[in-house]
Design a protein around this motif. Structure first.
Motif, mmCIF file in Angstrom:
data_model
loop_
_atom_site.group_PDB
_atom_site.id
_atom_site.type_symbol
_atom_site.label_atom_id
_atom_site.label_comp_id
_atom_site.label_asym_id
_atom_site.label_seq_id
_atom_site.Cartn_x
_atom_site.Cartn_y
_atom_site.Cartn_z
ATOM 1 N N LYS A 127 0.865 -1.184 0.000
ATOM 2 C CA LYS A 127 0.000 0.000 0.000
ATOM 3 C C LYS A 127 0.897 1.227 0.000
ATOM 4 N N LEU A 128 0.345 2.334 -0.465
ATOM 5 C CA LEU A 128 1.087 3.580 -0.535
ATOM 6 C C LEU A 128 0.358 4.665 0.235
ATOM 7 N N LEU A 129 1.077 5.334 1.141
ATOM 8 C CA LEU A 129 0.542 6.475 1.875
ATOM 9 C C LEU A 129 1.295 7.722 1.425
ATOM 10 N N LEU A 130 0.553 8.717 0.999
ATOM 11 C CA LEU A 130 1.152 9.969 0.549
ATOM 12 C C LEU A 130 0.611 11.117 1.391
ATOM 13 N N VAL A 131 1.511 11.825 2.059
ATOM 14 C CA VAL A 131 1.132 12.952 2.901
ATOM 15 C C VAL A 131 1.613 14.226 2.226
ATOM 16 N N GLY A 132 0.721 15.197 2.101
ATOM 17 C CA GLY A 132 1.054 16.475 1.495
ATOM 18 C C GLY A 132 0.010 16.869 0.467
ATOM 19 N N THR A 133 0.166 18.061 -0.066
ATOM 20 C CA THR A 133 -0.718 18.563 -1.122
ATOM 21 C C THR A 133 0.147 19.294 -2.143
ATOM 22 N N GLY A 134 -0.490 19.706 -3.212
ATOM 23 C CA GLY A 134 0.226 20.476 -4.226
ATOM 24 C C GLY A 134 -0.402 20.327 -5.585
ATOM 25 N N ASN A 135 0.076 21.133 -6.513
ATOM 26 C CA ASN A 135 -0.502 21.181 -7.854
ATOM 27 C C ASN A 135 -0.417 19.864 -8.609
ATOM 28 N N GLY A 136 0.589 19.055 -8.339
ATOM 29 C CA GLY A 136 0.770 17.811 -9.073
ATOM 30 C C GLY A 136 -0.009 16.620 -8.528
ATOM 31 N N GLN A 137 -0.788 16.831 -7.502
ATOM 32 C CA GLN A 137 -1.477 15.718 -6.834
ATOM 33 C C GLN A 137 -2.447 14.981 -7.751
ATOM 34 N N SER A 138 -3.222 15.686 -8.538
ATOM 35 C CA SER A 138 -4.214 15.011 -9.386
ATOM 36 C C SER A 138 -3.536 14.147 -10.448
ATOM 37 N N ASN A 139 -2.410 14.614 -10.991
ATOM 38 C CA ASN A 139 -1.675 13.803 -11.977
ATOM 39 C C ASN A 139 -1.128 12.525 -11.346
ATOM 40 N N ILE A 140 -0.649 12.635 -10.128
ATOM 41 C CA ILE A 140 -0.102 11.471 -9.428
ATOM 42 C C ILE A 140 -1.220 10.485 -9.112
ATOM 43 N N ARG A 141 -2.360 10.986 -8.678
ATOM 44 C CA ARG A 141 -3.515 10.116 -8.393
ATOM 45 C C ARG A 141 -3.909 9.342 -9.657
ATOM 46 N N GLU A 142 -3.981 10.065 -10.766
ATOM 47 C CA GLU A 142 -4.352 9.449 -12.039
ATOM 48 C C GLU A 142 -3.342 8.368 -12.450
ATOM 49 N N LYS A 143 -2.073 8.687 -12.333
ATOM 50 C CA LYS A 143 -1.013 7.739 -12.704
ATOM 51 C C LYS A 143 -1.091 6.474 -11.840
ATOM 52 N N LEU A 144 -1.319 6.642 -10.561
ATOM 53 C CA LEU A 144 -1.420 5.488 -9.663
ATOM 54 C C LEU A 144 -2.599 4.593 -10.035
ATOM 55 N N ILE A 145 -3.710 5.194 -10.296
ATOM 56 C CA ILE A 145 -4.903 4.411 -10.642
ATOM 57 C C ILE A 145 -4.680 3.658 -11.947
ATOM 58 N N ILE A 146 -4.052 4.301 -12.915
ATOM 59 C CA ILE A 146 -3.787 3.657 -14.205
ATOM 60 C C ILE A 146 -2.763 2.532 -14.065
ATOM 61 N N LEU A 147 -1.659 2.795 -13.363
ATOM 62 C CA LEU A 147 -0.576 1.813 -13.274
ATOM 63 C C LEU A 147 -0.847 0.668 -12.300
ATOM 64 N N VAL A 148 -1.451 0.983 -11.180
ATOM 65 C CA VAL A 148 -1.564 0.002 -10.102
ATOM 66 C C VAL A 148 -3.007 -0.450 -9.875
ATOM 67 N N TYR A 149 -3.949 0.224 -10.500
ATOM 68 C CA TYR A 149 -5.365 -0.098 -10.320
ATOM 69 C C TYR A 149 -5.758 -0.026 -8.850
ATOM 70 N N GLN A 150 -5.147 0.895 -8.150
ATOM 71 C CA GLN A 150 -5.405 1.022 -6.725
ATOM 72 C C GLN A 150 -5.657 2.490 -6.428
ATOM 73 N N ILE A 151 -6.682 2.745 -5.649
ATOM 74 C CA ILE A 151 -6.911 4.125 -5.238
ATOM 75 C C ILE A 151 -5.937 4.397 -4.100
ATOM 76 N N PRO A 152 -5.024 5.316 -4.320
ATOM 77 C CA PRO A 152 -3.998 5.561 -3.312
ATOM 78 C C PRO A 152 -4.556 6.263 -2.091
ATOM 79 N N CYS A 153 -3.824 6.218 -1.030
ATOM 80 C CA CYS A 153 -4.224 6.866 0.207
ATOM 81 C C CYS A 153 -3.534 8.228 0.290
ATOM 82 N N PHE A 154 -4.234 9.255 -0.183
ATOM 83 C CA PHE A 154 -3.745 10.627 -0.086
ATOM 84 C C PHE A 154 -4.256 11.203 1.228
ATOM 85 N N LEU A 155 -3.363 11.605 2.078
ATOM 86 C CA LEU A 155 -3.761 12.065 3.404
ATOM 87 C C LEU A 155 -3.746 13.580 3.551
ATOM 88 N N GLY A 156 -3.325 14.301 2.506
ATOM 89 C CA GLY A 156 -3.307 15.761 2.557
ATOM 90 C C GLY A 156 -2.276 16.274 3.544
#
Length: 182
Positions: free
Chosen positions: A44-73
């Motif tokens: 599993k992946l936990l990502l803490v933080g925010t920023g302009n690139g967050q939506s691109n990273i979320r999209e890439k994770l879903i496409i590559l890993v088929y997993q909704i990542p845990c973005f904690l802000g």
């Protein structure tokens, strides 16, 4: 903390703390995580933080890993979140120091850090530096080697390195008192 985040005790949790901006190298981090996940489906992946690139990273994770990542802000309890992680991954392109990696070491976490991060942030034997030019699979293999690592108390290492907050407060007080007296 794992209970709060709905993460199983048997999951292998890789984490990162940092703004979603280019220097933090999230695309590389996601590629490493994908390679880890291909070899260990309980990762599993936990990502803490925010920023302009967050939506691109979320999209890439879903496409590559088929997993909704845990973005904690942005969080005020990063010290608690670090306790839910098994490995801290910090593949920054550059850093001023790398405070998040210091905090992860203080939490007793094995840390995989790019060699672009200043060596001053590697204050325990838990921190391992890797070249960003190494293949993604080599990074993933090093991450996977950390599975089952037992946490250890690093307080003495942190104090010796000069990054203990109590020591810093005393030095800061001395600085201000001396400045006022002058």
């Amino acid at each position: 903390m794992r209970d709060e985040l709905k993460i199983s005790k048997s999951d292998f949790v890789i984490g990162h703390v940092g703004r979603f901006n280019p220097p933090k190298n999230h695309p590389f981090l996601i590629d490493v995580f994908k390679s880890v996940h291909d070899k260990n489906r309980n990762s599993k992946l936990l990502l803490v933080g925010t920023g302009n690139g967050q939506s691109n990273i979320r999209e890439k994770l879903i496409i590559l890993v088929y997993q909704i990542p845990c973005f904690l802000g942005n969080r005020g309890d990063v010290n608690r979140i670090l306790q839910a992680m098994d490995v801290f991954l910090f593949p920054s392109l550059y850093e001023g120091l790398g405070i998040a990696a210091l905090e992860a070491q203080a939490a007793g976490l094995p840390c995989i850090i790019s060699d672009s991060v200043p060596s001053e942030c590697r204050v325990t034997d838990l921190a391992e530096s890797l070249d960003l030019n190494l293949p993604i699979d080599e990074w993933a293999d090093v991450v996977l080697e950390k599975q089952g690592t037992i946490r250890k108390n690093t307080i003495d290492d942190i104090k010796k390195s000069g990054f203990d907050v109590k020591q810093k407060v005393v030095k800061l007080e001395e600085f201000y008192f001396n400045s006022v007296e002058e």
